[in-house]
Each structure stands twice: as structure tokens, then as C-alpha cells.
Design an enzyme around this catalytic site. Structure first.
Site, PDB file in Angstrom:
ATOM      1  N   HIS A   1       0.989  -1.075   0.135  1.00  0.00           N
ATOM      2  CA  HIS A   1      -0.110  -0.193  -0.279  1.00  0.00           C
ATOM      3  C   HIS A   1       0.492   1.275  -0.207  1.00  0.00           C
ATOM      4  O   HIS A   1       1.519   1.735   0.777  1.00  0.00           O
ATOM      5  CB  HIS A   1      -1.712   0.291   1.305  1.00  0.00           C
ATOM      6  CG  HIS A   1      -2.194  -1.418   1.788  1.00  0.00           C
ATOM      7  ND1 HIS A   1      -1.430  -2.438   2.056  1.00  0.00           N
ATOM      8  CD2 HIS A   1      -2.948  -1.629   1.342  1.00  0.00           C
ATOM      9  CE1 HIS A   1      -3.037  -3.509   1.925  1.00  0.00           C
ATOM     10  NE2 HIS A   1      -3.390  -2.403   1.059  1.00  0.00           N
TER      11      HIS A   1
ATOM     12  N   LYS B   1      -1.088  -7.679  -5.031  1.00  0.00           N
ATOM     13  CA  LYS B   1      -2.761  -6.708  -4.493  1.00  0.00           C
ATOM     14  C   LYS B   1      -1.312  -5.802  -4.160  1.00  0.00           C
ATOM     15  O   LYS B   1       0.172  -5.289  -3.551  1.00  0.00           O
ATOM     16  CB  LYS B   1      -2.921  -6.801  -3.154  1.00  0.00           C
ATOM     17  CG  LYS B   1      -4.039  -5.529  -2.754  1.00  0.00           C
ATOM     18  CD  LYS B   1      -4.709  -5.861  -2.160  1.00  0.00           C
ATOM     19  CE  LYS B   1      -5.370  -4.215  -1.150  1.00  0.00           C
ATOM     20  NZ  LYS B   1      -5.544  -4.718  -0.405  1.00  0.00           N
TER      21      LYS B   1
ATOM     22  N   SER C   1     -24.527  12.429 -14.392  1.00  0.00           N
ATOM     23  CA  SER C   1     -24.753  12.084 -15.363  1.00  0.00           C
ATOM     24  C   SER C   1     -24.733  10.221 -15.608  1.00  0.00           C
ATOM     25  O   SER C   1     -24.698   9.505 -16.524  1.00  0.00           O
ATOM     26  CB  SER C   1     -23.301  12.389 -16.359  1.00  0.00           C
ATOM     27  OG  SER C   1     -24.168  13.581 -16.633  1.00  0.00           O
TER      28      SER C   1
ATOM     29  N   LYS D   1     -15.039  23.334 -20.590  1.00  0.00           N
ATOM     30  CA  LYS D   1     -15.313  23.180 -21.367  1.00  0.00           C
ATOM     31  C   LYS D   1     -14.637  23.949 -22.336  1.00  0.00           C
ATOM     32  O   LYS D   1     -13.906  23.234 -23.747  1.00  0.00           O
ATOM     33  CB  LYS D   1     -16.765  23.753 -21.435  1.00  0.00           C
ATOM     34  CG  LYS D   1     -17.803  23.202 -20.566  1.00  0.00           C
ATOM     35  CD  LYS D   1     -18.503  24.158 -20.600  1.00  0.00           C
ATOM     36  CE  LYS D   1     -19.973  23.573 -19.912  1.00  0.00           C
ATOM     37  NZ  LYS D   1     -20.849  22.215 -20.744  1.00  0.00           N
TER      38      LYS D   1
ATOM     39  N   ASP E   1     -24.847  22.368 -25.617  1.00  0.00           N
ATOM     40  CA  ASP E   1     -25.459  23.321 -24.533  1.00  0.00           C
ATOM     41  C   ASP E   1     -26.709  23.949 -24.933  1.00  0.00           C
ATOM     42  O   ASP E   1     -27.552  24.078 -24.283  1.00  0.00           O
ATOM     43  CB  ASP E   1     -24.164  24.170 -23.680  1.00  0.00           C
ATOM     44  CG  ASP E   1     -23.169  23.435 -22.903  1.00  0.00           C
ATOM     45  OD1 ASP E   1     -23.405  21.713 -22.240  1.00  0.00           O
ATOM     46  OD2 ASP E   1     -22.052  23.565 -22.880  1.00  0.00           O
TER      47      ASP E   1
END
Length: 532
Positions: free
Chosen positions: A144, A171, A268, A315, A353
């Protein structure tokens, strides 16, 4: 290092209903403080669909190894993974190391299906095992890293070190400082010659926990309850199964998602994953917490990363990463959707949009004044005030301009307002001046900023006193559905239009762009209604 096309393991098998599912197991961490409570939670893990339970004995108060392990292992309703994590590896145990390993030996003798031992002490642990240890017990050797995700080369070396201990299962859990860190784990995962668990912790590592099923991970972890996790960024079993359809993710599954920052509020994934499932489309849609769009696009250049939605604040940055841009998006200067063209892998940017928002605003105006579409756009000639000059603001200003409205752009930074207003033949205002702006009655107000979005739902971009001059107010925010701005606008007598209407209209268009299939419109509406 980029994540290109890697050979993916085919590890499907049949489930009860005859449908294909992947072989990645869902492991449910059990972290109760008493044996009785652990038994209750193990039963719940089975009921919610877990495949095995991780018994975290380091969380038990007054742990009596032989007595407690005998009960927990023999009464468990699912296969068991016994973990006794020390503090030096992120766990709760802070006692004698030899006693800890003795307890793990006991778990092995009592019939646990899996034992987790940390790499740091793995060689000592294996050397102390009897030569006739049960063959059906698999030993996971784990590492880890709570600080970062090492390079692919370093991860490869780590896998080799773990394998050299005699591990049955490797792991590796690392920490995501950037979403692109997941790509390194994916690369190592698909090349592993032994069963491997490869996960990235933190919100930016969520995709590793879901896409483990795509890249051949032996298991992933899902918690019983949100927030009660054994590692940062862990989803719930319910989310893995119901929201992300994880059982049916495979090597050929196409990856879609919404790129933003913040992103945890986004609805979404609920819409698109439900729609993908209902149409049997082999895709997965993820929330993607992205800090740098260019770095993300570069890291995930495989054809399987097939399309994205864009939200605040990416955007405009998204447009710069496109190979081709739709003319309307180019004129707006921002995209809301990116598709990877299957024929050549080029990234094409679009802006939809304004379509969803303008349609919803026009519908609201017509409903309030009784006009029909045949009479032209009700926006024509109206003062159309857009708050915000970012990607969504540009799209709405462009949409209002196209419909014949007189556009006014109000923004915190006046220079940006002036720049956008100049492109649409409009007027610029500073946000501070908006409260005193009322040259006429019956104006239209559109908020495209994040002011009022969860968790800061007490905020609003304009005073209630100013709202009496508007006949209609639209807020692009949809979490919450009824923002403070919309509530005060309604109290002031204005017609209000929810951001969910823009969101719904966008979803219809984007679903078809992603899949080539007609959108299941009623299902999308129903799913959004349940999640807002």
C-alpha cells in the site's frame, strides 16, 4: 507514459441468467468492533451481492484470535479474506508482530479462503508456514502506497518482488495525485502473469475500482455503506452493481465519462449507465475528476476511451484538445461533448449546451404567454442576461443571439464579459452592477456559473430585489434542482426553468452520439427524477 492498446485478458463466465459476466470479484470489507456485528454485516454483504468478505480483525475490540476467528470463518455466509492490518501499513493493529502473524496462521488453519500479508513481512510469514499448509487457501501479498503512484517501471519491479515471495495473488494499492495515475496501474494489471489486485486510492482513483473488471483485476472492493470505507475512494457494492453495471464490464467495454472539477455531484453516470443497460450497449460512463484535460486525453489514448461530456471548468480546455471542432463549437469557443471517431481515432468536439437550454427557455416562455412555435422564437427582441462568460456562458450567449435576443453578459471579470459580449453584439456588465441593471421589465436571466451549486446552496448570483424585473429565470445548475436563485425568482413572480431540462435535452443528443442508438427518453427522465 501513455495508456495505449494493451492485450486484455478474456475472463468471462456465465451467471445464472445466462448473461456473460466478468470474473472480477466484489470484496466487501467488514470493519465492525464486535464479532456479533461482523456476522450481521457479513450477512448483509451477501444480501447486497458481494462475492466475498474481508474480515478486518484489526478493527475488533478485545480480539481473542482462536475463538473469534473460528466463529467468523465458520459462520461466514461468503468466502473469507482475513486481514490483520498493522498501523505501519494503514491499519488499526499496534501490537506485537509475532502475535499478529500467529493469528493469521490460525486463520489459515481454520479454513479462511484468503489471507492478506504485507510485503514488508511476507518472507518471514512464508518461512514460518508449515510445509503442509492447506492448498485451497490463497495468500495475497499486499503493498500500500498512501502517498503517490510510482512509475510503470517501479510498479513492475514491485510486482516482481511480490511474486518472488511466493504470493498466490499480488495486491498493489497506490494513491492518485492525478487521474492519469490510474493508467499506470491498468498497464501493469493487463501484463500481470499472476492473479493481481491493482487499485488506486482517492477520488481520482475511482475509475481503477470500476475498470478493474475491464483490465482483468482479481477483485475490487465495495463498501456496505457510503462513507464507511476501508480505503479512500471506495464505492459501495450497490454503486458497483446498480450504478456502474460492474458485472458486465469486459475487455471490449467502451469507456465514456463526464470530465469536470468538482465532479462528485454529477448525475450523468446515473443517466447514461441506466440507458446503456436498457439498450444492451457495451459501455460504462464514469465521473472523471480531471485537473488537466490535455494530460488526461494523452494518458487515455486507447480507442476504448471513446467519448466524454464536459462540464465546469473544462469546456474551453477541452476544445484545445480536439483534432477537429464542429463549426458551432468553434464559434462558441467551448465544447460540451467529445467523441473519438472510430475510423481514425481522431477526437471531435461539439457544443450542444445551447440546444438544450434554449429549447427549455423557449418552451417556458411560450407556456407563460400562450404563444406557439409557429409565431417564431419568444426570445426575439428580449433582453437576455447571461451570468458567466465560461464555456456554458458562451454557449447560452450564442444561443440567445441566434434567436434574435439582445444579449447582456455579466461576469465577475469584466474583461471576459466584454470579450464575449463583443462576439454576440451585446452589452457587458460586471457582476456587481447586475443588481442595479433594469432598463426594462420582462427580461430573461440565465445563470451559467456554479454559484448556488451543492454544497454551497445558500449562495445566489443576484439579489432577490433585482429578480422582479425578469419574466423568466433559468439556472444551469441541477444539483439542487431548485436553487436559491430559482426559488427567489419564483417568489418574485418569474417563470422558472430548471437546469434539469437542459441536462435532459443534452442527454438525449449525447446518448445517440455515443451509441448511434435512439435515446430511451422516458427512462432517462425517470432516472433523473429519482436522483434529483
Amino acid at each position: 507514459m501513455t495508456f495505449e492498446s494493451f492485450p486484455l485478458p478474456i475472463t468471462d463466465f456465465q451467471i445464472g441468467d445466462g448473461a456473460q459476466r466478468n470474473s472480477t470479484l466484489i470484496c466487501v470489507p467488514i470493519m465492525a468492533e464486535s464479532v456479533d456485528r461482523m456476522l450481521v454485516e457479513m450477512q448483509k454483504a451477501k444480501e447486497v451481492g458481494g462475492d466475498l468478505v474481508e474480515i478486518r480483525v484489526d478493527f475488533l475490540k478485545n480480539f481473542v484470535p482462536r475463538q473469534d476467528l473460528d466463529i467468523l470463518i465458520k459462520q461466514a455466509p461468503l468466502p473469507t479474506l482475513v486481514t490483520f492490518r498493522p498501523r505501519w501499513e494503514g491499519g488499526q493493529y499496534d501490537g506485537d508482530e509475532s502475535k499478529r502473524q500467529e493469528a493469521l496462521h490460525l486463520a489459515l488453519e481454520l479454513g479462511a479462503d484468503y489471507i492478506d500479508i504485507e510485503l514488508k513481512v511476507a518472507c518471514d510469514f512464508f518461512n514460518s508456514l508449515p510445509g503442509d499448509r492447506p492448498e485451497n487457501v490463497k495468500i495475497i501479498v499486499s503493498s500500500h502506497n498512501y502517498e503517490s503512484t510510482p512509475s510503470v517501471e517501479e510498479l513492475g519491479d514491485l510486482v516482481a518482488r511480490i511474486q518472488a515471495t511466493g504470493a498466490d495473488i499480488v495486491k498493489i494499492a497506490t494513491t492518485a495525485l492525478d487521474i492519469k495515475d490510474n493508467a499506470r496501474i491498468f498497464q501493469v494489471l493487463v501484463h500481470s502473469q499472476v492473479p493481481m489486485i491493482g487499485l488506486v486510492m482517492g477520488e481520482r482513483g475511482l475509475m481503477s475500482r470500476i475498470l478493474a473488471a475491464k483490465f482483468g483485476g482479481f477483485l475490487t472492493f465495495g463498501s456496505l455503506d457510503a462513507g464507511v470505507v476501508s480505503a479512500p475512494g471506495q464505492p459501495t457494492v450497490k454503486e458497483l452493481l446498480d450504478l456502474y453495471n460492474m458485472r458486465h464490464i469486459g475487455p471490449d467495454t467502451k469507456v465514456y465519462g463526464v470530465i469536470g472539477n468538482p465532479i462528485s455531484h454529477s448525475k450523468s453516470p446515473h443517466l447514461y449507465n441506466a440507458a446503456f443497460r436498457s439498450t444492451s450497449f457495451n459501455g460504462i460512463y464514469l465521473p472523471l475528476l480531471v485537473d488537466n484535460v490535455s494530460n488526461f486525453i494523452t494518458a487515455y489514448s486507447s480507442p476504448d476511451f471513446a467519448g466524454y461530456s464536459f462540464t465546469i471548468p473544462h469546456k474551453e480546455a477541452g476544445l484545445k484538445c480536439c483534432d477537429e471542432v464542429d463549426p458551432i463549437a468553434k464559434q462558441i469557443g467551448a465544447i460540451s461533448c467529445m467523441i473519438r471517431r472510430p475510423t481514425d481515432g481522431k477526437l471531435i468536439g461539439y457544443n450542444i449546451d445551447y440546444l438544450g437550454a434554449i429549447a427549455a427557455i423557449e418552451e417556458g416562455l411560450r407556456a407563460s404567454n400562450g404563444t406557439t412555435p409557429a409565431s417564431g422564437s419568444p426570445l426575439a427582441g428580449k433582453i437576455f442576461v447571461v451570468i458567466g462568460a465560461g464555456g456554458a456562458g458562451k454557449a447560452l450567449a450564442y444561443g440567445g443571439y441566434e434567436k434574435g435576443a439582445r444579449v447582456v453578459v455579466a461576469n465577475r471579470t469584466y474583461d471576459k464579459a466584454e470579450e464575449l459580449a463583443g462576439k454576440v453584439g451585446g452589452q457587458a456588465l460586471s457582476l456587481a452592477a447586475l443588481n442595479d441593471f433594469h432598463p426594462e421589465e420582462g427580461m430573461i436571466l440565465v445563470n451559467t456559473t456554479s454559484v448556488g451549486m451543492k454544497p454551497r446552496i445558500d449562495k445566489t448570483p443576484v439579489s432577490k430585489e433585482a429578480l422582479k424585473h425578469y419574466s423568466l429565470v433559468f439556472d444551469a445548475i441541477y444539483t439542487p434542482k431548485l436553487t436559491r436563485l430559482l426559488r427567489e425568482a419564483q417568489e418574485s413572480g418569474a417563470t422558472i426553468v430548471y437546469g434539469t431540462e437542459m441536462f435532459i435535452n443534452q442527454a438525449f443528443v449525447q446518448f445517440k452520439m455515443f451509441t448511434g442508438l435512439p435515446a430511451p427518453k422516458q427512462l432517462i427522465r425517470d432516472v433523473l427524477a429519482r436522483n434529483t
